[in-house]
Design a protein around this motif. Sequence first.
Motif, PDB file in Angstrom:
ATOM      1  N   VAL A 176     -69.951  40.157 -39.250  1.00 46.10           N
ATOM      2  CA  VAL A 176     -70.675  41.137 -40.066  1.00 46.10           C
ATOM      3  C   VAL A 176     -70.266  40.968 -41.525  1.00 46.10           C
ATOM      4  O   VAL A 176     -69.112  41.224 -41.887  1.00 46.10           O
ATOM      5  CB  VAL A 176     -70.383  42.575 -39.604  1.00 46.10           C
ATOM      6  CG1 VAL A 176     -71.241  43.560 -40.392  1.00 46.10           C
ATOM      7  CG2 VAL A 176     -70.619  42.718 -38.111  1.00 46.10           C
ATOM      8  N   PRO A 177     -71.171  40.538 -42.406  1.00 46.99           N
ATOM      9  CA  PRO A 177     -70.763  40.254 -43.788  1.00 46.99           C
ATOM     10  C   PRO A 177     -70.784  41.486 -44.692  1.00 46.99           C
ATOM     11  O   PRO A 177     -71.562  42.422 -44.497  1.00 46.99           O
ATOM     12  CB  PRO A 177     -71.824  39.249 -44.248  1.00 46.99           C
ATOM     13  CG  PRO A 177     -73.059  39.663 -43.488  1.00 46.99           C
ATOM     14  CD  PRO A 177     -72.568  40.145 -42.142  1.00 46.99           C
ATOM     15  N   LEU A 178     -69.911  41.460 -45.686  1.00 46.39           N
ATOM     16  CA  LEU A 178     -70.020  42.324 -46.852  1.00 46.39           C
ATOM     17  C   LEU A 178     -70.512  41.443 -47.996  1.00 46.39           C
ATOM     18  O   LEU A 178     -70.026  40.324 -48.176  1.00 46.39           O
ATOM     19  CB  LEU A 178     -68.675  42.957 -47.201  1.00 46.39           C
ATOM     20  CG  LEU A 178     -68.068  43.872 -46.136  1.00 46.39           C
ATOM     21  CD1 LEU A 178     -66.695  44.368 -46.580  1.00 46.39           C
ATOM     22  CD2 LEU A 178     -68.984  45.035 -45.805  1.00 46.39           C
ATOM     23  N   LEU A 179     -71.472  41.946 -48.767  1.00 49.10           N
ATOM     24  CA  LEU A 179     -72.203  41.114 -49.722  1.00 49.10           C
ATOM     25  C   LEU A 179     -71.898  41.458 -51.166  1.00 49.10           C
ATOM     26  O   LEU A 179     -71.669  42.617 -51.527  1.00 49.10           O
ATOM     27  CB  LEU A 179     -73.711  41.268 -49.501  1.00 49.10           C
ATOM     28  CG  LEU A 179     -74.256  40.982 -48.104  1.00 49.10           C
ATOM     29  CD1 LEU A 179     -75.773  41.129 -48.113  1.00 49.10           C
ATOM     30  CD2 LEU A 179     -73.846  39.601 -47.611  1.00 49.10           C
ATOM     31  N   ALA A 180     -71.951  40.428 -52.012  1.00 45.66           N
ATOM     32  CA  ALA A 180     -71.981  40.603 -53.462  1.00 45.66           C
ATOM     33  C   ALA A 180     -73.417  40.934 -53.879  1.00 45.66           C
ATOM     34  O   ALA A 180     -74.368  40.674 -53.133  1.00 45.66           O
ATOM     35  CB  ALA A 180     -71.512  39.331 -54.153  1.00 45.66           C
ATOM     36  N   PRO A 181     -73.613  41.496 -55.065  1.00 47.52           N
ATOM     37  CA  PRO A 181     -74.978  41.799 -55.509  1.00 47.52           C
ATOM     38  C   PRO A 181     -75.788  40.525 -55.703  1.00 47.52           C
ATOM     39  O   PRO A 181     -75.264  39.524 -56.197  1.00 47.52           O
ATOM     40  CB  PRO A 181     -74.784  42.525 -56.843  1.00 47.52           C
ATOM     41  CG  PRO A 181     -73.354  42.926 -56.882  1.00 47.52           C
ATOM     42  CD  PRO A 181     -72.613  41.930 -56.054  1.00 47.52           C
ATOM     43  N   PRO A 182     -77.061  40.536 -55.344  1.00 48.24           N
ATOM     44  CA  PRO A 182     -77.916  39.390 -55.677  1.00 48.24           C
ATOM     45  C   PRO A 182     -78.087  39.284 -57.184  1.00 48.24           C
ATOM     46  O   PRO A 182     -78.003  40.282 -57.912  1.00 48.24           O
ATOM     47  CB  PRO A 182     -79.245  39.724 -54.978  1.00 48.24           C
ATOM     48  CG  PRO A 182     -79.206  41.176 -54.699  1.00 48.24           C
ATOM     49  CD  PRO A 182     -77.769  41.584 -54.586  1.00 48.24           C
TER      50      PRO A 182
END
Length: 372
Positions: free
Chosen positions: A116-122
Amino acid sequence: MSEPSADLRRLSFADLPGWGEAALEASLVALRRHARAADAPPPATGALGVDGVALAAVARAAADLPAGYDRAAARAFFEARFVPFAVEPRDPPAFLTGYFEPDLPGSRQPSARFRVPLLAPPDDLVAIDPAAPPPGLAPGFAFARSTRHGLEPCPDRPAIADGALAARGLELVWLEDPVDAYFVHVQGSARIRLAEGGELRLAYAAKSGHPYTSIGRLAVARGLIAAEAMTAETLRAWLKAHPDAAEALMRENRSFVFFRQQSGLDPSLGALGAAGVPLTPGFSLAVDHRLHTWGTPIFVAADLPLDADGPEQPFARLMIADDTGSAIVGAARGDVFVGLGADAGVIAGRLRHAPRCFVVLAPRDPATGGAR
């Protein structure tokens, strides 16, 4: 600027319950973290009117104090430089909750365990003024996608879960469990113990812009959890025990949070809050940033659960406005940063209380003795 939706009533420090016993030396340490260079921009003045320029000057004066000050010296500093005002909200009423920084295992690489990833802003996500949304964007959006056709809504939580942002290299770290990842979104920061060794500190960077929906309130409204039993830990246990229903329920909160990596943080402190300073366990308060000025001292008195399973205890503390959150709305709405790790999470989940007093300290005008 937002209307304050509250009245301010001047008090004396003698009116504050527990002021004489409060650990003001720790409050002064937290205030000192807001010191800025004289030529740095001061914090923006919130709608309640606590002057950001004057507050920045007081924080610099606090930072210039010699080391070794005791409680009496800290009390003298606050009483000489501030005027207390009771915040009397018209709507919503005064209310306190708690939040914390989760401590979880994770990995830089996906695997059968870490999925399950945690993402940086696009890179096409931009901040906008929610009070003046551009044409075609619903009121209230604080973020949107910049496209050749103008600003458009960012994908929401269900769309992102279905892969709308996949293959863009946004993954910062991978966690084991979608419920744990969801709670990191709610808390806004995390300390990740990496399978590769070392740790990763993450803090809030941005969000999708879609409105936040409390799935705890939905669970109570639908009879999934009794209102009197609802805490963050109760909700977490229910979600983990009902994975299929949990996924559907979490998708109903369309808001999605993006993170940024932070380094060089003091391990005893939290990640940087919205004010740009590290959060101090027990002394940092998340507030409605439209109304409050960053760095404002706020005295809170209440009966709160201060450990994982004990009774409520008297709490009288001068906290500092260091952070904010989507659900923190109102002049006397506060979210106490409890600390880091699982025990802090249990305490934070139990904290849902009305304070006896919620008092802002405004910088004193040395010429008149009044507030600025």
